[in-house]
Design a protein around this motif. Structure first.
Motif, PDB file in Angstrom:
ATOM      1  N   SER A 220       0.828  -1.219   0.000  1.00  0.00           N
ATOM      2  CA  SER A 220       0.000   0.000   0.000  1.00  0.00           C
ATOM      3  C   SER A 220       0.849   1.250   0.000  1.00  0.00           C
ATOM      4  CB  SER A 220      -0.923  -0.024   1.219  1.00  0.00           C
ATOM      5  OG  SER A 220      -0.171  -0.042   2.418  1.00  0.00           O
ATOM      6  N   CYS A 221       1.971   1.166   0.710  1.00  0.00           N
ATOM      7  CA  CYS A 221       2.879   2.317   0.753  1.00  0.00           C
ATOM      8  C   CYS A 221       3.475   2.584  -0.637  1.00  0.00           C
ATOM      9  CB  CYS A 221       3.967   2.062   1.782  1.00  0.00           C
ATOM     10  SG  CYS A 221       4.974   3.521   2.153  1.00  0.00           S
ATOM     11  N   ILE A 222       3.809   1.510  -1.359  1.00  0.00           N
ATOM     12  CA  ILE A 222       4.356   1.652  -2.713  1.00  0.00           C
ATOM     13  C   ILE A 222       3.312   2.301  -3.634  1.00  0.00           C
ATOM     14  CG2 ILE A 222       5.125   0.358  -4.747  1.00  0.00           C
ATOM     15  CD1 ILE A 222       7.266   0.412  -2.697  1.00  0.00           C
ATOM     16  N   LYS A 223       2.073   1.808  -3.541  1.00  0.00           N
ATOM     17  CA  LYS A 223       1.011   2.374  -4.387  1.00  0.00           C
ATOM     18  C   LYS A 223       0.784   3.854  -4.077  1.00  0.00           C
ATOM     19  CE  LYS A 223      -1.537  -1.961  -4.974  1.00  0.00           C
ATOM     20  NZ  LYS A 223      -2.812  -2.694  -4.703  1.00  0.00           N
ATOM     21  N   THR A 224       0.781   4.168  -2.777  1.00  0.00           N
ATOM     22  CA  THR A 224       0.576   5.571  -2.394  1.00  0.00           C
ATOM     23  C   THR A 224       1.697   6.450  -2.910  1.00  0.00           C
ATOM     24  OG1 THR A 224      -0.574   4.854  -0.392  1.00  0.00           O
ATOM     25  CG2 THR A 224       0.244   7.100  -0.414  1.00  0.00           C
ATOM     26  N   LEU A 225       2.921   5.948  -2.787  1.00  0.00           N
ATOM     27  CA  LEU A 225       4.072   6.719  -3.253  1.00  0.00           C
ATOM     28  C   LEU A 225       4.004   6.940  -4.765  1.00  0.00           C
ATOM     29  CD1 LEU A 225       6.752   8.075  -2.600  1.00  0.00           C
ATOM     30  CD2 LEU A 225       7.876   5.844  -2.860  1.00  0.00           C
ATOM     31  N   LYS A 226       3.673   5.901  -5.510  1.00  0.00           N
ATOM     32  CA  LYS A 226       3.575   6.032  -6.968  1.00  0.00           C
ATOM     33  C   LYS A 226       2.505   7.052  -7.357  1.00  0.00           C
ATOM     34  CE  LYS A 226       5.027   1.368  -8.372  1.00  0.00           C
ATOM     35  NZ  LYS A 226       4.577   0.110  -9.027  1.00  0.00           N
ATOM     36  N   ARG A 227       1.350   6.954  -6.680  1.00  0.00           N
ATOM     37  CA  ARG A 227       0.256   7.872  -7.013  1.00  0.00           C
ATOM     38  C   ARG A 227       0.623   9.310  -6.660  1.00  0.00           C
ATOM     39  NH1 ARG A 227      -3.234   5.394  -4.484  1.00  0.00           N
ATOM     40  NH2 ARG A 227      -3.275   6.582  -2.536  1.00  0.00           N
ATOM     41  N   SER A 228       1.286   9.477  -5.547  1.00  0.00           N
ATOM     42  CA  SER A 228       1.665  10.823  -5.120  1.00  0.00           C
ATOM     43  C   SER A 228       2.697  11.428  -6.079  1.00  0.00           C
ATOM     44  CB  SER A 228       2.214  10.784  -3.696  1.00  0.00           C
ATOM     45  OG  SER A 228       1.244  10.309  -2.790  1.00  0.00           O
ATOM     46  N   VAL A 229       3.666  10.605  -6.451  1.00  0.00           N
ATOM     47  CA  VAL A 229       4.697  11.100  -7.372  1.00  0.00           C
ATOM     48  C   VAL A 229       4.081  11.412  -8.732  1.00  0.00           C
ATOM     49  CG1 VAL A 229       6.803  10.494  -8.618  1.00  0.00           C
ATOM     50  CG2 VAL A 229       6.598   9.999  -6.171  1.00  0.00           C
ATOM     51  N   ARG A 230       3.156  10.554  -9.170  1.00  0.00           N
ATOM     52  CA  ARG A 230       2.504  10.778 -10.461  1.00  0.00           C
ATOM     53  C   ARG A 230       1.699  12.077 -10.441  1.00  0.00           C
ATOM     54  NH1 ARG A 230       0.454   6.187 -10.820  1.00  0.00           N
ATOM     55  NH2 ARG A 230      -1.639   6.643 -10.033  1.00  0.00           N
ATOM     56  N   ASP A 231       1.009  12.323  -9.351  1.00  0.00           N
ATOM     57  CA  ASP A 231       0.249  13.565  -9.251  1.00  0.00           C
ATOM     58  C   ASP A 231       1.166  14.771  -9.172  1.00  0.00           C
ATOM     59  OD1 ASP A 231      -2.028  12.048  -9.270  1.00  0.00           O
ATOM     60  OD2 ASP A 231      -2.277  12.055  -7.071  1.00  0.00           O
ATOM     61  N   LEU A 232       2.304  14.558  -8.486  1.00  0.00           N
ATOM     62  CA  LEU A 232       3.217  15.681  -8.302  1.00  0.00           C
ATOM     63  C   LEU A 232       3.916  16.069  -9.602  1.00  0.00           C
ATOM     64  CD1 LEU A 232       4.557  17.605  -6.221  1.00  0.00           C
ATOM     65  CD2 LEU A 232       6.302  15.852  -5.860  1.00  0.00           C
ATOM     66  N   THR A 233       4.275  15.108 -10.434  1.00  0.00           N
ATOM     67  CA  THR A 233       5.061  15.365 -11.650  1.00  0.00           C
ATOM     68  C   THR A 233       4.190  15.519 -12.890  1.00  0.00           C
ATOM     69  OG1 THR A 233       5.316  12.984 -11.987  1.00  0.00           O
ATOM     70  CG2 THR A 233       7.042  14.114 -10.738  1.00  0.00           C
TER      71      THR A 233
END
Length: 599
Positions: free
Chosen positions: A442-455
């Protein structure tokens, strides 16, 4: 009475003179004759009385002499009997029989004491009534009788005391010897089939206390045996040769059996002490681990005030990483303690030990797994907090560090084979890792989604670098998941292999033990039918040994297969089991065959 004629002649002459005489001279002569008659009657009366008295004394002397002779003869027979029958000691029954016979003699002696005293008093009165100027033979006989009586009476009394003492000594000796032999038999029974040493510390401590009490009793009986040996030496001096040999053999047998009891007691004590040492080592190691876990569990408690700043989260994450490092350092200690406890459980021969040892191991394993799980949750929680605080780079780096640490442990090159306990530990360890892996998903998914939204919509250098890091994270994550599944499959195969090896070895050794009993202790019966049946059983046994040789080859082959991919900690264990199987098969194969009973 030779003067009777003279007195008669004088009287007749006097009577003649009286007839021929006249006057005063007649009266004087008559008085003289009258006095002579009176005096003669008196002398004759006293003489007759003395005669009767002497005849009576002579009769008494003759009777007394006869009684003295008879009594002296009886005393001489008793003296000869006492001389010929020595006061030997032997078995209490024989000694008691001799004492009873002697007491009968003593009663007869006492019965003759009254006639003896009466005879002596009569003889003394007789001697006093006719005291002569010189000793007479009757007085001499009295002296001989008194000396003989005193001598026989003293010898009888001494013999009585000696036999009574002998009866007391022999009774006490045989009673003590029988009591000692009964205790030795009881100790032999206890030490012949004792309860196996327990691997539970409290139980083995109680066993040691009981054994110390037995050893104390054995030493006390050893001291008693020393006293018996001294008594036996004394009995030997007063016993017949054959009785002395029996007594000596009895003491030697008691000494030999007691020596064996002490030897078995020493062996039993050493086995109990070794069991106590092993159980104490496991108990202390387990207690130290549990105490340490009690201390560190407090550090895993969630603080009431959750950290808000990134610096606080990073600080707590650094502290937790330091704790996890300590936890990894403690893991070998935990695994060693677990192996020690499992070795006790596997080696336990006391059925009552299995449940307590299983509970001790279960508690330790449960506490350790819970601690590792809480540590993983704490790590995951801190990383999530770091991620939600906007610190993507630090969260990304923490996840990458974790994946880089996990990847080498999942490598195909890491051996996972071994014995059942070690592979089971590896399986449990991998399950803990897989739980931790699942929680990080879940942490990996959250990180990916956050980075995708950020970039999204950004083409800056930082955005591009961050995307590359996420891509590398995804690649590493997929690789670790793949390696985790691969290791799970390898561990399951290794566990099946270890279970098969364990089952083969233990069933093989069990059948060997049964074959060994038949080969070592079997004998051919004498009856023809029974002989044929025994020969048939022996042929079946030899065929069974041939089958067991094939089993040994399978064990050896499977052991070599396991060793090819064996974990370093299990190499010695697998080699030891293979060696034990080979050596036991050789022992049984070379065991002497059953032989006919001697006719």
């Amino acid at each position: 009475m030779s003067h009777a004629r003279t007195v008669q002649s004088v009287t007749e002459a006097g009577q003649g003179l009286l007839l021929s005489s006249l006057g005063e001279s007649v009266e004087g002569l008559q008085r003289s004759l009258q006095q002579l008659g009176q005096r003669w009657d008196l002398v004759r009366s006293e003489t007759e009385s003395r005669q009767l008295e002497l005849e009576n004394n002579l009769s008494q002397v003759q009777d007394i002499t006869l009684e003295i002779t008879e009594l002296l003869q009886w005393l001489e027979q008793v003296e000869l009997q006492l001389f010929c029958s020595k006061p030997v000691w032997g078995h209490p029954d024989a000694t008691k029989e001799k004492l009873n016979a002697h007491l009968e003699l003593c009663r007869e002696l006492e019965a003759r004491a009254v006639p003896y005293r009466g005879l002596r008093e009569r003889l003394q009165r007789l001697l006093e009534s006719c005291r002569a100027g010189r000793p007479c033979s009757t007085e001499h006989s009295l002296r001989i009788l008194e000396q003989k009586w005193e001598s026989v009476q003293a010898e009888a009394q001494e013999r009585k005391e000696r036999l009574a003492e002998g009866l007391t000594v022999t009774t006490e000796f045989h009673g003590s010897a029988q009591e000692l032999l009964r205790w030795v038999a009881h100790a032999e029974e206890l030490l012949g089939s004792p309860a196996p040493p327990s691997f539970v510390l409290d139980t083995v401590t109680a066993q040691i206390q009981e054994h110390k009490a037995l050893v104390k009793e054995a030493n006390a009986h050893g001291e008693k045996l020393g006293g018996l040996e001294a008594v036996a030496a004394r009995l030997k001096d007063f016993s017949r040769k054959q009785d002395g040999a029996v007594i000596q053999n009895l003491v030697l047998a008691a000494r030999e059996r007691l020596g064996k009891v002490l030897q078995r007691a020493a062996e039993r004590g050493a086995a109990l002490e070794e069991a106590r040492k092993r159980s104490k080592q496991f108990s202390e190691s387990r207690r130290l681990l549990l105490d340490w876990m009690d201390e560190v569990e407090q550090s895993l408690e969630e603080p009431q005030d959750a950290p808000t700043s990134q610096e606080e989260i990073k600080c707590q994450l650094a502290e937790h990483k330091a704790f996890q490092k300590v936890l990894r350092v403690k893991r070998p200690v935990y695994e060693a303690t677990l192996r020690s406890g499992r070795a006790l459980r596997e080696g336990a021969r006391l059925p009552q030990d299995l449940q307590p040892l299983e509970e001790l191991l279960g508690e330790l394993k449960e506490r350790w797994d819970a601690l590792c799980s809480r540590a993983a949750e704490r790590q995951h929680k801190l990383e999530e907090n770091l991620l939600f605080s906007g610190k993507f780079t630090d969260a990304l780096q923490a996840l990458m560090d974790w994946l880089y640490r996990a990847e080498p442990q999942l490598s195909e090159d890491v051996p996972v084979g071994g014995d059942r306990d070690l592979v089971g530990d590896l399986v449990d360890k991998h399950k803990v890792f897989q739980k931790e892996l699942g929680k990080r998903a879940s942490c990996i998914k959250t990180l990916k989604r956050s980075v995708r939204d950020l970039t999204r919509g950004s083409s800056s250098v930082d955005s591009q670098w961050l995307q590359r890091q996420v891509e590398e994270l995804s690649t590493r994550w997929d690789l670790v998941c793949k390696l985790s599944l691969s290791k799970q499959a390898r561990l399951e195969a290794a566990l099946r292999q270890a279970e098969e090896f364990h089952s083969l070895v233990h069933s093989f050794l069990g059948r060997l033990s049964e074959s060994e009993k038949t080969l070592k202790y079997g004998v051919f019966p004498e009856e023809e039918v029974a002989v044929q049946e025994c020969q048939s059983q022996l042929q079946e046994l030899m065929q069974s040994l041939q089958c067991q040789q094939l089993e040994l080859e399978c064990i050896t082959s499977l052991g070599e297969e396991i060793l090819a991919t064996c974990h370093p900690d299990s190499v010695i264990t697998i080699k030891s089991w293979v060696t034990v199987a080979k050596s036991r098969f050789q022992e049984v194969s070379w065991a002497p065959r059953p032989h006919p009973c001697p006719g």
